[in-house]
Scaffold this motif. Structure first.
Motif, PDB file in Angstrom:
ATOM      1  N   LYS A  31     -54.146 -32.034  50.396  1.00 20.71           N
ATOM      2  CA  LYS A  31     -55.354 -31.209  50.259  1.00 20.71           C
ATOM      3  C   LYS A  31     -55.060 -29.724  50.226  1.00 20.71           C
ATOM      4  O   LYS A  31     -55.956 -28.915  50.031  1.00 20.71           O
ATOM      5  CB  LYS A  31     -56.333 -31.518  51.403  1.00 20.71           C
ATOM      6  N   ASN A  32     -53.811 -29.341  50.433  1.00 16.08           N
ATOM      7  CA  ASN A  32     -53.371 -27.949  50.366  1.00 16.08           C
ATOM      8  C   ASN A  32     -52.162 -27.882  49.441  1.00 16.08           C
ATOM      9  O   ASN A  32     -51.156 -28.528  49.696  1.00 16.08           O
ATOM     10  CB  ASN A  32     -53.003 -27.427  51.757  1.00 16.08           C
ATOM     11  N   ILE A  33     -52.284 -27.093  48.380  1.00 24.05           N
ATOM     12  CA  ILE A  33     -51.240 -27.035  47.351  1.00 24.05           C
ATOM     13  C   ILE A  33     -50.912 -25.576  47.044  1.00 24.05           C
ATOM     14  O   ILE A  33     -51.814 -24.750  46.890  1.00 24.05           O
ATOM     15  CB  ILE A  33     -51.697 -27.749  46.061  1.00 24.05           C
ATOM     16  N   LEU A  34     -49.628 -25.272  46.960  1.00 23.64           N
ATOM     17  CA  LEU A  34     -49.172 -23.941  46.578  1.00 23.64           C
ATOM     18  C   LEU A  34     -48.520 -24.019  45.205  1.00 23.64           C
ATOM     19  O   LEU A  34     -47.570 -24.769  44.997  1.00 23.64           O
ATOM     20  CB  LEU A  34     -48.159 -23.391  47.595  1.00 23.64           C
ATOM     21  N   LEU A  35     -49.036 -23.241  44.257  1.00 20.23           N
ATOM     22  CA  LEU A  35     -48.462 -23.148  42.919  1.00 20.23           C
ATOM     23  C   LEU A  35     -47.511 -21.954  42.898  1.00 20.23           C
ATOM     24  O   LEU A  35     -47.878 -20.855  43.305  1.00 20.23           O
ATOM     25  CB  LEU A  35     -49.567 -22.945  41.871  1.00 20.23           C
ATOM     26  N   VAL A  36     -46.295 -22.159  42.426  1.00 20.07           N
ATOM     27  CA  VAL A  36     -45.297 -21.091  42.359  1.00 20.07           C
ATOM     28  C   VAL A  36     -44.800 -21.000  40.917  1.00 20.07           C
ATOM     29  O   VAL A  36     -43.874 -21.701  40.525  1.00 20.07           O
ATOM     30  CB  VAL A  36     -44.114 -21.356  43.320  1.00 20.07           C
ATOM     31  N   PRO A  37     -45.425 -20.147  40.099  1.00 15.90           N
ATOM     32  CA  PRO A  37     -45.033 -20.025  38.692  1.00 15.90           C
ATOM     33  C   PRO A  37     -43.774 -19.171  38.537  1.00 15.90           C
ATOM     34  O   PRO A  37     -43.835 -17.983  38.241  1.00 15.90           O
ATOM     35  CB  PRO A  37     -46.258 -19.378  38.044  1.00 15.90           C
ATOM     36  N   ILE A  38     -42.615 -19.791  38.732  1.00 14.91           N
ATOM     37  CA  ILE A  38     -41.360 -19.043  38.807  1.00 14.91           C
ATOM     38  C   ILE A  38     -40.968 -18.333  37.516  1.00 14.91           C
ATOM     39  O   ILE A  38     -40.188 -17.398  37.552  1.00 14.91           O
ATOM     40  CB  ILE A  38     -40.195 -19.950  39.263  1.00 14.91           C
ATOM     41  N   ALA A  39     -41.511 -18.753  36.387  1.00 18.10           N
ATOM     42  CA  ALA A  39     -41.134 -18.118  35.125  1.00 18.10           C
ATOM     43  C   ALA A  39     -41.915 -16.832  34.862  1.00 18.10           C
ATOM     44  O   ALA A  39     -41.581 -16.082  33.953  1.00 18.10           O
ATOM     45  CB  ALA A  39     -41.344 -19.086  33.964  1.00 18.10           C
ATOM     46  N   PHE A  40     -42.945 -16.558  35.656  1.00 21.27           N
ATOM     47  CA  PHE A  40     -43.787 -15.384  35.421  1.00 21.27           C
ATOM     48  C   PHE A  40     -43.466 -14.288  36.420  1.00 21.27           C
ATOM     49  O   PHE A  40     -43.523 -14.498  37.620  1.00 21.27           O
ATOM     50  CB  PHE A  40     -45.268 -15.755  35.538  1.00 21.27           C
ATOM     51  N   THR A  41     -43.153 -13.102  35.916  1.00 17.87           N
ATOM     52  CA  THR A  41     -42.870 -11.979  36.805  1.00 17.87           C
ATOM     53  C   THR A  41     -44.089 -11.098  37.006  1.00 17.87           C
ATOM     54  O   THR A  41     -44.090 -10.234  37.873  1.00 17.87           O
ATOM     55  CB  THR A  41     -41.715 -11.118  36.262  1.00 17.87           C
ATOM     56  N   SER A  42     -45.130 -11.304  36.190  1.00 17.80           N
ATOM     57  CA  SER A  42     -46.343 -10.495  36.344  1.00 17.80           C
ATOM     58  C   SER A  42     -47.573 -11.346  36.041  1.00 17.80           C
ATOM     59  O   SER A  42     -47.494 -12.355  35.350  1.00 17.80           O
ATOM     60  CB  SER A  42     -46.301  -9.282  35.412  1.00 17.80           C
ATOM     61  N   ASP A  43     -48.695 -10.897  36.581  1.00 16.76           N
ATOM     62  CA  ASP A  43     -49.951 -11.593  36.330  1.00 16.76           C
ATOM     63  C   ASP A  43     -50.350 -11.422  34.869  1.00 16.76           C
ATOM     64  O   ASP A  43     -50.163 -10.354  34.286  1.00 16.76           O
ATOM     65  CB  ASP A  43     -51.059 -11.020  37.217  1.00 16.76           C
ATOM     66  N   HIS A  44     -50.889 -12.455  34.302  1.00 13.70           N
ATOM     67  CA  HIS A  44     -51.394 -12.409  32.935  1.00 13.70           C
ATOM     68  C   HIS A  44     -52.414 -13.534  32.796  1.00 13.70           C
ATOM     69  O   HIS A  44     -52.775 -14.173  33.776  1.00 13.70           O
ATOM     70  CB  HIS A  44     -50.243 -12.519  31.929  1.00 13.70           C
ATOM     71  N   ILE A  45     -52.879 -13.805  31.593  1.00 15.34           N
ATOM     72  CA  ILE A  45     -53.987 -14.740  31.399  1.00 15.34           C
ATOM     73  C   ILE A  45     -53.668 -16.138  31.932  1.00 15.34           C
ATOM     74  O   ILE A  45     -54.539 -16.801  32.479  1.00 15.34           O
ATOM     75  CB  ILE A  45     -54.426 -14.785  29.909  1.00 15.34           C
ATOM     76  N   GLU A  46     -52.426 -16.580  31.829  1.00 20.93           N
ATOM     77  CA  GLU A  46     -52.118 -17.930  32.307  1.00 20.93           C
ATOM     78  C   GLU A  46     -52.175 -18.022  33.825  1.00 20.93           C
ATOM     79  O   GLU A  46     -52.648 -19.002  34.372  1.00 20.93           O
ATOM     80  CB  GLU A  46     -50.756 -18.397  31.799  1.00 20.93           C
ATOM     81  N   THR A  47     -51.724 -16.990  34.515  1.00 28.41           N
ATOM     82  CA  THR A  47     -51.800 -17.037  35.977  1.00 28.41           C
ATOM     83  C   THR A  47     -53.229 -16.760  36.440  1.00 28.41           C
ATOM     84  O   THR A  47     -53.763 -17.469  37.290  1.00 28.41           O
ATOM     85  CB  THR A  47     -50.843 -16.032  36.644  1.00 28.41           C
TER      86      THR A  47
END
Length: 123
Positions: A31-47
């Motif tokens: 019920k608790n999930i952490l997403l770690v988008p390792i390929a992204f160094t900055s916020d953008h539309i996908e994040t």
């Protein structure tokens, strides 16, 4: 549970898909999930949209997940910016036209535009 969902060059997406993984974790009682988008160094539309809205709000509600969060992107973090500056400084100091890594191509890449871009910067 760790998973990798990405695409590089003309190869098929690596899976499983993020939404399918969240649904599976929910079925397993997570019920608790952490997403770690390792390929992204900055916020953008996908994040900002896909991860934060579509998954953390909409899909979480649908699946019964209480809490989906995304690890903060590096953005303008001082340590990250200094590391980039150090890389640029050392690169310029070596007086080379580009990094040796620029010569590398994605596995099975046949994109002519990609090849021309590399040739331009390598010269």
């Amino acid at each position: 549970m760790k998973y990798l969902h990405c695409q590089v060059g003309p190869l098929p997406w690596l899976g499983p898909q993020t939404d399918k993984t969240i649904e599976e974790l929910s079925k397993r009682g997570r019920k608790n999930i952490l997403l770690v988008p390792i390929a992204f160094t900055s916020d953008h539309i996908e994040t900002l949209h896909e991860l934060d809205l579509e998954y953390a709000e909409e899909l979480a509600t649908k699946c019964g997940v209480r809490n989906i969060r995304r690890a903060e992107s590096l953005n303008d973090n001082n340590t990250f910016v200094q590391a980039l500056a150090d890389l640029v400084h050392s690169h310029l100091k070596e007086d080379k036209p580009c990094s040796r890594q620029l010569h590398l191509r994605c596995q099975m890449c046949v994109n002519a535009t990609c090849e021309k871009m590399r040739e331009f910067f390598i010269q």
